[in-house]
Design a protein around this motif. Structure first.
Motif, PDB file in Angstrom:
ATOM      1  N   TRP A  25       0.823  -1.094   0.074  1.00 45.64           N
ATOM      2  CA  TRP A  25      -0.114   0.130  -0.014  1.00 45.64           C
ATOM      3  C   TRP A  25       0.724   1.394   0.079  1.00 45.64           C
ATOM      4  CZ3 TRP A  25      -0.528   3.957   3.441  1.00 45.64           C
ATOM      5  CH2 TRP A  25      -1.441   4.950   2.964  1.00 45.64           C
ATOM      6  N   ARG A  26       1.889   1.107   0.828  1.00 50.35           N
ATOM      7  CA  ARG A  26       2.940   2.409   0.850  1.00 50.35           C
ATOM      8  C   ARG A  26       3.681   2.677  -0.353  1.00 50.35           C
ATOM      9  NH1 ARG A  26       3.761   6.334   4.815  1.00 50.35           N
ATOM     10  NH2 ARG A  26       5.929   6.118   4.027  1.00 50.35           N
ATOM     11  N   ALA A  27       4.056   1.514  -1.125  1.00 46.97           N
ATOM     12  CA  ALA A  27       4.498   1.828  -2.547  1.00 46.97           C
ATOM     13  C   ALA A  27       3.375   2.192  -3.460  1.00 46.97           C
ATOM     14  CB  ALA A  27       5.256   0.331  -2.832  1.00 46.97           C
ATOM     15  N   LYS A  28       2.406   1.861  -3.182  1.00 45.52           N
ATOM     16  CA  LYS A  28       1.362   2.166  -4.328  1.00 45.52           C
ATOM     17  C   LYS A  28       0.889   3.767  -4.095  1.00 45.52           C
ATOM     18  CE  LYS A  28      -2.550   0.806  -6.940  1.00 45.52           C
ATOM     19  NZ  LYS A  28      -3.549  -0.185  -7.196  1.00 45.52           N
ATOM     20  N   TYR A  29       0.471   4.067  -2.778  1.00 44.36           N
ATOM     21  CA  TYR A  29      -0.312   5.356  -2.407  1.00 44.36           C
ATOM     22  C   TYR A  29       0.604   6.058  -1.444  1.00 44.36           C
ATOM     23  CZ  TYR A  29      -4.058   2.483  -4.065  1.00 44.36           C
ATOM     24  OH  TYR A  29      -5.150   1.740  -4.875  1.00 44.36           O
ATOM     25  N   GLY A  30       1.732   5.814  -1.084  1.00 40.04           N
ATOM     26  CA  GLY A  30       2.691   6.356  -0.148  1.00 40.04           C
ATOM     27  C   GLY A  30       2.561   7.942  -0.001  1.00 40.04           C
ATOM     28  N   GLY A  31       2.715   8.876  -1.002  1.00 39.29           N
ATOM     29  CA  GLY A  31       2.545  10.139  -0.938  1.00 39.29           C
ATOM     30  C   GLY A  31       1.321  10.861  -1.316  1.00 39.29           C
ATOM     31  N   GLU A  36      -6.444  12.234  -3.763  1.00 37.40           N
ATOM     32  CA  GLU A  36      -5.837  11.580  -4.901  1.00 37.40           C
ATOM     33  C   GLU A  36      -6.018   9.973  -5.120  1.00 37.40           C
ATOM     34  OE1 GLU A  36      -2.087  13.230  -3.800  1.00 37.40           O
ATOM     35  OE2 GLU A  36      -2.124  14.936  -4.852  1.00 37.40           O
ATOM     36  N   ALA A  37      -5.851   9.302  -3.828  1.00 37.21           N
ATOM     37  CA  ALA A  37      -6.145   8.021  -4.173  1.00 37.21           C
ATOM     38  C   ALA A  37      -7.349   7.637  -4.439  1.00 37.21           C
ATOM     39  CB  ALA A  37      -5.853   7.461  -2.478  1.00 37.21           C
ATOM     40  N   LYS A  38      -8.700   8.064  -4.101  1.00 36.69           N
ATOM     41  CA  LYS A  38      -9.642   7.878  -4.658  1.00 36.69           C
ATOM     42  C   LYS A  38      -9.677   8.288  -6.096  1.00 36.69           C
ATOM     43  CE  LYS A  38     -12.247   9.039  -0.058  1.00 36.69           C
ATOM     44  NZ  LYS A  38     -13.404  10.235   0.363  1.00 36.69           N
ATOM     45  N   ARG A  39      -9.339   9.380  -6.351  1.00 32.51           N
ATOM     46  CA  ARG A  39      -9.258   9.519  -7.708  1.00 32.51           C
ATOM     47  C   ARG A  39      -8.640   8.555  -8.594  1.00 32.51           C
ATOM     48  NH1 ARG A  39     -11.908  10.842 -12.279  1.00 32.51           N
ATOM     49  NH2 ARG A  39     -10.878  12.081 -13.742  1.00 32.51           N
ATOM     50  N   LEU A  40      -7.338   8.240  -8.240  1.00 33.70           N
ATOM     51  CA  LEU A  40      -6.700   6.963  -8.944  1.00 33.70           C
ATOM     52  C   LEU A  40      -7.512   5.648  -8.974  1.00 33.70           C
ATOM     53  CD1 LEU A  40      -4.315   5.667  -9.992  1.00 33.70           C
ATOM     54  CD2 LEU A  40      -3.343   5.255  -7.785  1.00 33.70           C
TER      55      LEU A  40
END
Length: 72
Positions: A25-31, A36-40
């Motif tokens: 999860w950190r690698a994909k959504y880290g920063g 932004e995560a919802k939009r992705l």
């Protein structure tokens, strides 16, 4: 939870997730921020839907070509 001073292991145990899941999860959504995560996720869902539409259209084209050949 991490902001309250708990260590990562305690937080992972409280959330009942594995360390591998956390690192993935950190690698994909880290920063990213939550928006932004919802939009992705929305874009990934839309992309999948569009790929399914294209696949259906390709099947329709193949079927029509087969019928046009008269080999049925």
């Amino acid at each position: 939870m991490l902001n309250t001073g708990k260590d990562v292991a305690a937080v992972l145990q409280a959330l009942e997730i594995s360390e591998a899941t956390y690192h993935r999860w950190r690698a994909k959504y880290g920063g990213m921020k939550a928006e932004e995560a919802k939009r992705l996720k929305q874009l990934e869902d839309e992309n999948q839907r569009l790929k399914e539409i294209v696949a259906d259209q390709q099947l329709d084209i193949k079927m029509l070509k087969h019928l046009a050949e008269g080999s049925w």
